[in-house]
Enzyme design. Structure first.
Site, PDB file in Angstrom:
ATOM      1  N   GLY A 140       0.642  -1.312   0.068  1.00 59.14           N
ATOM      2  CA  GLY A 140      -0.049   0.077  -0.028  1.00 59.14           C
ATOM      3  C   GLY A 140       0.847   1.279  -0.161  1.00 59.14           C
ATOM      4  CD  GLU A 146       1.149  -9.376   1.252  1.00 66.06           C
ATOM      5  OE1 GLU A 146       1.164 -10.590   1.222  1.00 66.06           O
ATOM      6  OE2 GLU A 146       0.329  -8.596   1.091  1.00 66.06           O
ATOM      7  N   PRO A 147       4.694  -5.087  -0.743  1.00 67.94           N
ATOM      8  CG  PRO A 147       6.903  -4.178  -0.947  1.00 67.94           C
ATOM      9  CD  PRO A 147       6.205  -5.202  -0.274  1.00 67.94           C
ATOM     10  N   GLY A 148       3.504  -3.415  -3.956  1.00 71.27           N
ATOM     11  CA  GLY A 148       3.293  -3.842  -5.405  1.00 71.27           C
ATOM     12  C   GLY A 148       3.840  -2.529  -6.011  1.00 71.27           C
ATOM     13  NE  ARG A 167      -4.033   2.729 -11.294  1.00 73.67           N
ATOM     14  CZ  ARG A 167      -3.640   3.837 -10.782  1.00 73.67           C
ATOM     15  NH1 ARG A 167      -2.903   4.620 -11.650  1.00 73.67           N
ATOM     16  NH2 ARG A 167      -4.145   4.138  -9.557  1.00 73.67           N
ATOM     17  CE1 TYR A 212      -9.665   1.313  -9.138  1.00 72.45           C
ATOM     18  CE2 TYR A 212      -7.577   1.584 -10.409  1.00 72.45           C
ATOM     19  CZ  TYR A 212      -8.404   0.717  -9.755  1.00 72.45           C
ATOM     20  OH  TYR A 212      -7.917  -0.765  -9.714  1.00 72.45           O
ATOM     21  CB  CYS A 228     -15.845   2.201 -29.989  1.00 70.80           C
ATOM     22  SG  CYS A 228     -15.054   2.209 -31.850  1.00 70.80           S
ATOM     23  CE1 TYR A 239      -2.184  -3.593  -8.533  1.00 71.52           C
ATOM     24  CE2 TYR A 239      -1.008  -1.432  -7.710  1.00 71.52           C
ATOM     25  CZ  TYR A 239      -1.498  -2.863  -7.734  1.00 71.52           C
ATOM     26  OH  TYR A 239      -1.202  -3.400  -6.443  1.00 71.52           O
TER      27      TYR A 239
HETATM   28  C1  PLP Z   1      -2.824  -5.116  -3.672  1.00 64.91           C
HETATM   29  C2  PLP Z   1      -2.326  -5.905  -2.758  1.00 64.91           C
HETATM   30  C3  PLP Z   1      -0.951  -5.755  -2.497  1.00 64.91           C
HETATM   31  C4  PLP Z   1      -0.068  -4.680  -3.005  1.00 64.91           C
HETATM   32  O1  PLP Z   1      -0.537  -3.175  -2.964  1.00 64.91           O
HETATM   33  P1  PLP Z   1       0.149  -1.962  -3.452  1.00 64.91           P
HETATM   34  O2  PLP Z   1      -0.611  -0.915  -3.223  1.00 64.91           O
HETATM   35  O3  PLP Z   1       0.286  -2.367  -4.777  1.00 64.91           O
HETATM   36  O4  PLP Z   1       1.554  -2.113  -2.754  1.00 64.91           O
HETATM   37  C5  PLP Z   1      -0.453  -6.240  -1.416  1.00 64.91           C
HETATM   38  N1  PLP Z   1      -1.215  -7.300  -0.566  1.00 64.91           N
HETATM   39  C6  PLP Z   1      -2.356  -7.561  -1.056  1.00 64.91           C
HETATM   40  C7  PLP Z   1      -3.037  -8.435  -0.274  1.00 64.91           C
HETATM   41  C8  PLP Z   1      -2.805  -6.775  -2.001  1.00 64.91           C
HETATM   42  O5  PLP Z   1      -4.372  -7.103  -2.430  1.00 64.91           O
END
Ligand code: PLP
Length: 441
Positions: A249, A294-296, A334, A338, A365, A394
């Site tokens: 997050g 869990e950084p994405g 996105r 959003y 379209c 994303y």
């Molecule tokens: C989406 C998600 C993440 C990653 O979130 P980011 O905002 O991209 O860092 C980590 N853990 C879980 C369970 C998620 O659903």
């Protein structure tokens, strides 16, 4: 390590991504094109890994949340940085395994894991499955028993904190499809249920409170709430939590509305988080758990740029000017989903002053097919190269073949040299699975 190093304007006035000239990339690979700076990705993985190493005695693991950007190369990078990954579907799991990613460092998520996905996870011997429903506990138990194994699991709890960007709310009656509510007692009941299963080993708990978060306090509060719950679980069941997964997050820069976060800023978040964990453990007399993060978005978001060619230009007097590009909601949904804000630059005239505010439209379209409505750019001409920044997370992972447009390829830049990590699709790919029943022929 942030956009300021990933992106430069070179002597020719062109945008450079990871040392590669955007105009050269467009010439060689065509547009639309996703471009990723490998160094940025590795540096961000290292920020998290080093923080755990230096501030928490190495008793933790970063899991790259691969839903942000999933392809074989990203798992190969994660593997070489010695971090873990989380996957949320059989497809992501398959991709990680194809890339040779070690199964024991894979955490499997999802709020409705399908029976075949659970079977695949067990066959692969993934490290942990994060349980998000009681029916999942039953399914995993059944599959583990069949195989004569004990599967390591975490339980996804909802600690009653929801965080967005600059604010967090503590919700008393959380309404979410994710997790078991601590407040309502559902989390405690689920823990008791999982503990009763002979082929499940409960290691601890997981939570994920939101995305694009800049408010440091949100992470501190969620850590405190989780540890309070962990203390209660010891009290109730004599259960010693070994692992605490605090989710992802962490926010990134997209536009002037967002702060630019440096490596040391991210480090500040993590240090605060670890301090909160240690303090709460001290307070409750708990053993400090192994921590997972869990950084994405923050790993890949600012590492990615999308290159487009400007096509049709339409000025509606008194209303707005539209630049149409050769991409759109099929490579970046996105804004449609959003209303997300982005920053764009004319990559072939990157040193020129911005002169006007324009909307950037895609070629689908749908009138809502926009990348954004307020980009500040020099006066663009057909044929100019438009770079939309911070598209690494994303975008590709949410892309589609809507209107039978081709999902753009992706290249990885390393030391100024680019190579494909996702090859271009062809029209042939679009019809590969199409079938005309005999009676229609
Ligand atoms: C989406 C998600 C993440 C990653 O979130 P980011 O905002 O991209 O860092 C980590 N853990 C879980 C369970 C998620 O659903």
């Amino acid at each position: 390590m942030n956009t300021r190093e990933t992106l430069k304007i070179n002597a020719r006035g062109h945008l450079e991504i990871g040392g590669a000239d955007a105009c050269e990339l467009a010439r060689r690979f065509g547009t639309p094109l996703y471009v990723f700076d490998e160094k940025h990705i590795r540096d961000m993985m290292a920020v998290y890994r080093d923080a755990i190493e230096e501030e928490y005695g190495g008793r933790g693991l970063v899991l790259y949340a691969s839903k942000a950007f999933s392809c074989e190369a990203i798992y190969a990078i994660a593997k070489s940085e010695r971090i873990g990954v989380d996957v949320v579907s059989g497809g992501e799991l398959f991709t990680a395994l194809e890339a040779g990613f070690p199964a024991e460092k894979i955490y499997m998520h999802g709020n409705n894991k399908l029976p075949y996905e659970i079977a695949e996870a067990l066959d692969a011997r993934v490290g942990r499955i994060v349980i998000d429903a009681l029916s999942e506990a039953d399914l995993i138990e059944e599959e583990a028993e069949k195989r004569g194994v004990v599967q390591g699991v975490l339980l996804r709890i909802n600690p009653g904190v929801e965080a967005h960007t600059h604010a967090y709310v503590q919700t008393a009656t959380p309404d979410s499809k994710f997790g078991f509510s601590v407040e309502s007692g559902a989390a405690e009941a689920a823990a008791s249920y999982v503990l009763s299963k002979r082929h499940l080993k409960l290691y601890g708990f997981h939570c994920h409170i939101g995305s694009q978060i800049f408010e440091k306090q949100s992470f501190v509060i969620v850590a405190e709430k989780c540890l309070k719950f962990i203390a209660a679980m010891r009290e109730k069941f004599g259960f010693e939590t070994e692992e605490l997964d605090l989710g992802g997050g962490f926010g990134i820069w997209y536009s002037e509305e967002d702060p630019k976060i440096s490596a040391s800023d991210y480090r500040g978040y993590l240090d605060a988080l670890f301090r909160a964990v240690k303090k709460a453990c001290g307070g409750y007399g708990l053993k400090e758990p192994f921590i997972l993060l869990e950084p994405g978005r923050s790993i890949v978001g600012e590492a990615g740029v999308t290159l487009y060619t400007v096509g049709a230009i339409k000025e509606i007097p008194g209303v707005r000017k539209y630049l149409a590009v050769d991409g759109g909601m099929f490579d970046n949904p996105r804004f449609c989903l959003y209303g997300s804000k982005y920053t764009a630059v004319l990559a072939n005239r990157a040193a020129e002053k911005a002169e006007e505010i324009v909307a950037v439209a895609g070629k689908c379209c749908e009138s809502g097919d926009l990348i954004g409505t307020a980009f500040n750019l020099p006066r663009a001409k057909t044929g100019d190269l438009l770079a939309v920044l911070s598209t690494g997370a994303y975008n590709y992972s949410m892309a589609s073949n809507y209107n039978r447009n081709l999902i753009p390829p992706a290249v990885l830049v390393r030391g100024g040299e680019a190579s494909y990590i996702v090859r271009p699709q062809s029209y042939r790919d679009l019809v590969r699975n199409d079938v005309i029943p005999d009676y229609l022929k």
